[in-house]
Design a protein around this motif. Structure first.
Motif, PDB file in Angstrom:
ATOM      1  N   VAL A  40       0.852  -1.005   0.032  1.00  0.00           N
ATOM      2  CA  VAL A  40      -0.020  -0.080  -0.124  1.00  0.00           C
ATOM      3  C   VAL A  40       0.844   1.269  -0.095  1.00  0.00           C
ATOM      4  O   VAL A  40       0.566   2.131  -0.837  1.00  0.00           O
ATOM      5  CB  VAL A  40      -1.012  -0.056   1.177  1.00  0.00           C
ATOM      6  CG1 VAL A  40      -1.679   1.316   1.417  1.00  0.00           C
ATOM      7  CG2 VAL A  40      -2.013  -1.139   1.109  1.00  0.00           C
ATOM      8  N   ARG A  43       2.284   1.688  -3.273  1.00  0.00           N
ATOM      9  CA  ARG A  43       1.108   2.400  -4.520  1.00  0.00           C
ATOM     10  C   ARG A  43       1.038   3.895  -4.033  1.00  0.00           C
ATOM     11  O   ARG A  43       0.823   4.356  -4.973  1.00  0.00           O
ATOM     12  CB  ARG A  43       0.089   1.681  -4.417  1.00  0.00           C
ATOM     13  CG  ARG A  43      -0.022   0.067  -4.633  1.00  0.00           C
ATOM     14  CD  ARG A  43       0.365  -0.321  -5.866  1.00  0.00           C
ATOM     15  NE  ARG A  43       1.775  -0.285  -6.312  1.00  0.00           N
ATOM     16  CZ  ARG A  43       2.800  -1.223  -6.033  1.00  0.00           C
ATOM     17  NH1 ARG A  43       2.128  -2.217  -5.366  1.00  0.00           N
ATOM     18  NH2 ARG A  43       3.877  -1.057  -6.165  1.00  0.00           N
ATOM     19  N   LEU A  44       1.144   4.264  -2.876  1.00  0.00           N
ATOM     20  CA  LEU A  44       0.909   5.619  -2.595  1.00  0.00           C
ATOM     21  C   LEU A  44       2.107   6.406  -3.101  1.00  0.00           C
ATOM     22  O   LEU A  44       2.048   7.916  -3.363  1.00  0.00           O
ATOM     23  CB  LEU A  44       0.553   5.810  -1.186  1.00  0.00           C
ATOM     24  CG  LEU A  44      -1.021   5.360  -0.608  1.00  0.00           C
ATOM     25  CD1 LEU A  44      -1.163   5.519   0.781  1.00  0.00           C
ATOM     26  CD2 LEU A  44      -1.996   6.301  -1.260  1.00  0.00           C
ATOM     27  N   GLN A  52      -9.573   4.408  -1.451  1.00  0.00           N
ATOM     28  CA  GLN A  52      -9.362   3.120  -1.052  1.00  0.00           C
ATOM     29  C   GLN A  52      -9.671   2.169  -2.336  1.00  0.00           C
ATOM     30  O   GLN A  52      -8.858   1.093  -2.349  1.00  0.00           O
ATOM     31  CB  GLN A  52     -10.404   2.841   0.213  1.00  0.00           C
ATOM     32  CG  GLN A  52     -10.590   1.546   0.575  1.00  0.00           C
ATOM     33  CD  GLN A  52     -11.293   1.421   1.720  1.00  0.00           C
ATOM     34  OE1 GLN A  52     -11.219   2.237   2.719  1.00  0.00           O
ATOM     35  NE2 GLN A  52     -11.864   0.293   1.805  1.00  0.00           N
ATOM     36  N   ILE A  55      -6.414   1.839  -4.405  1.00  0.00           N
ATOM     37  CA  ILE A  55      -5.522   1.283  -3.826  1.00  0.00           C
ATOM     38  C   ILE A  55      -5.936  -0.405  -3.515  1.00  0.00           C
ATOM     39  O   ILE A  55      -5.057  -1.191  -4.005  1.00  0.00           O
ATOM     40  CB  ILE A  55      -5.526   1.887  -2.089  1.00  0.00           C
ATOM     41  CG1 ILE A  55      -5.028   3.118  -2.170  1.00  0.00           C
ATOM     42  CG2 ILE A  55      -4.363   0.749  -1.370  1.00  0.00           C
ATOM     43  CD1 ILE A  55      -4.885   3.773  -0.902  1.00  0.00           C
ATOM     44  N   THR A  59      -3.386  -2.897  -5.475  1.00  0.00           N
ATOM     45  CA  THR A  59      -2.596  -3.879  -4.717  1.00  0.00           C
ATOM     46  C   THR A  59      -3.140  -5.402  -5.021  1.00  0.00           C
ATOM     47  O   THR A  59      -2.889  -6.424  -4.216  1.00  0.00           O
ATOM     48  CB  THR A  59      -2.764  -3.548  -2.963  1.00  0.00           C
ATOM     49  OG1 THR A  59      -3.959  -3.429  -2.695  1.00  0.00           O
ATOM     50  CG2 THR A  59      -1.862  -2.363  -3.005  1.00  0.00           C
ATOM     51  N   THR A  66      -8.229  -4.311   2.504  1.00  0.00           N
ATOM     52  CA  THR A  66      -7.553  -2.878   2.096  1.00  0.00           C
ATOM     53  C   THR A  66      -7.994  -1.838   3.355  1.00  0.00           C
ATOM     54  O   THR A  66      -7.101  -1.164   3.731  1.00  0.00           O
ATOM     55  CB  THR A  66      -7.919  -2.320   0.880  1.00  0.00           C
ATOM     56  OG1 THR A  66      -7.698  -3.140  -0.235  1.00  0.00           O
ATOM     57  CG2 THR A  66      -7.232  -0.916   0.565  1.00  0.00           C
TER      58      THR A  66
END
Length: 146
Positions: A40, A43-44, A52, A55, A59, A66
């Motif tokens: 996570v 990805r950010l 969300q 994300i 992922t 999540t």
């Protein structure tokens, strides 16, 4: 280990995934991060300020999983939620300064783990393996959507 040599591809992939995940988790343990939390954060790092749902998609996790990961990262003060300017009902997720620093510390740990896992594998074989895995994913996705 020879007993695994003749098992199905699904079984071998499952065993390998669990071992890789455990191996990486050992390396990330010093930062009190799990591989899922690290995914996570990565990805950010790639695109801060996403929701969300995005994300979860990036992922390959379901939304409840999540949400749990995000709750932990919030408690650790590695991420923050902000109300979306475009949709006041939605929240966007951002890395905090602490989260950025943790991510930068974790990247070399994961890279070293990958280097050790892939030692002795010809880069051309590794590329072919990735292509095969992507083809399997594509085939499965086509079957699921039909």
């Amino acid at each position: 280990m020879d007993v695994l040599r003749y098992e199905s591809i699904g079984f071998l992939l499952g065993v390998t995934y669990r071992r890789i995940s455990h191996f990486v988790s050992i390396r990330l343990r010093e930062l009190d991060l799990t591989p899922e939390q690290f995914a996570v954060l990565l990805r950010l790092r790639e695109q801060d300020g996403i929701n969300q749902k995005e994300i979860a998609a990036r992922t390959a996790k379901d939304q409840p999983t999540t949400a749990r990961i995000l709750d932990v990262l919030l408690r650790k003060e590695l991420i923050e939620k902000k109300v979306s300017e475009a949709d006041r009902r939605a929240f966007l997720i951002y890395l905090t300064e602490k989260g950025k620093a943790f991510t930068e510390q974790a990247i070399p740990l994961e890279e070293q783990a990958l280097k050790e896992m892939l030692a002795g594998i010809d880069p051309e074989h590794l590329q072919l393996f990735k292509e095969i895995l992507l083809t399997i994913q594509t085939n499965i996705n086509q079957d699921i959507t039909e």
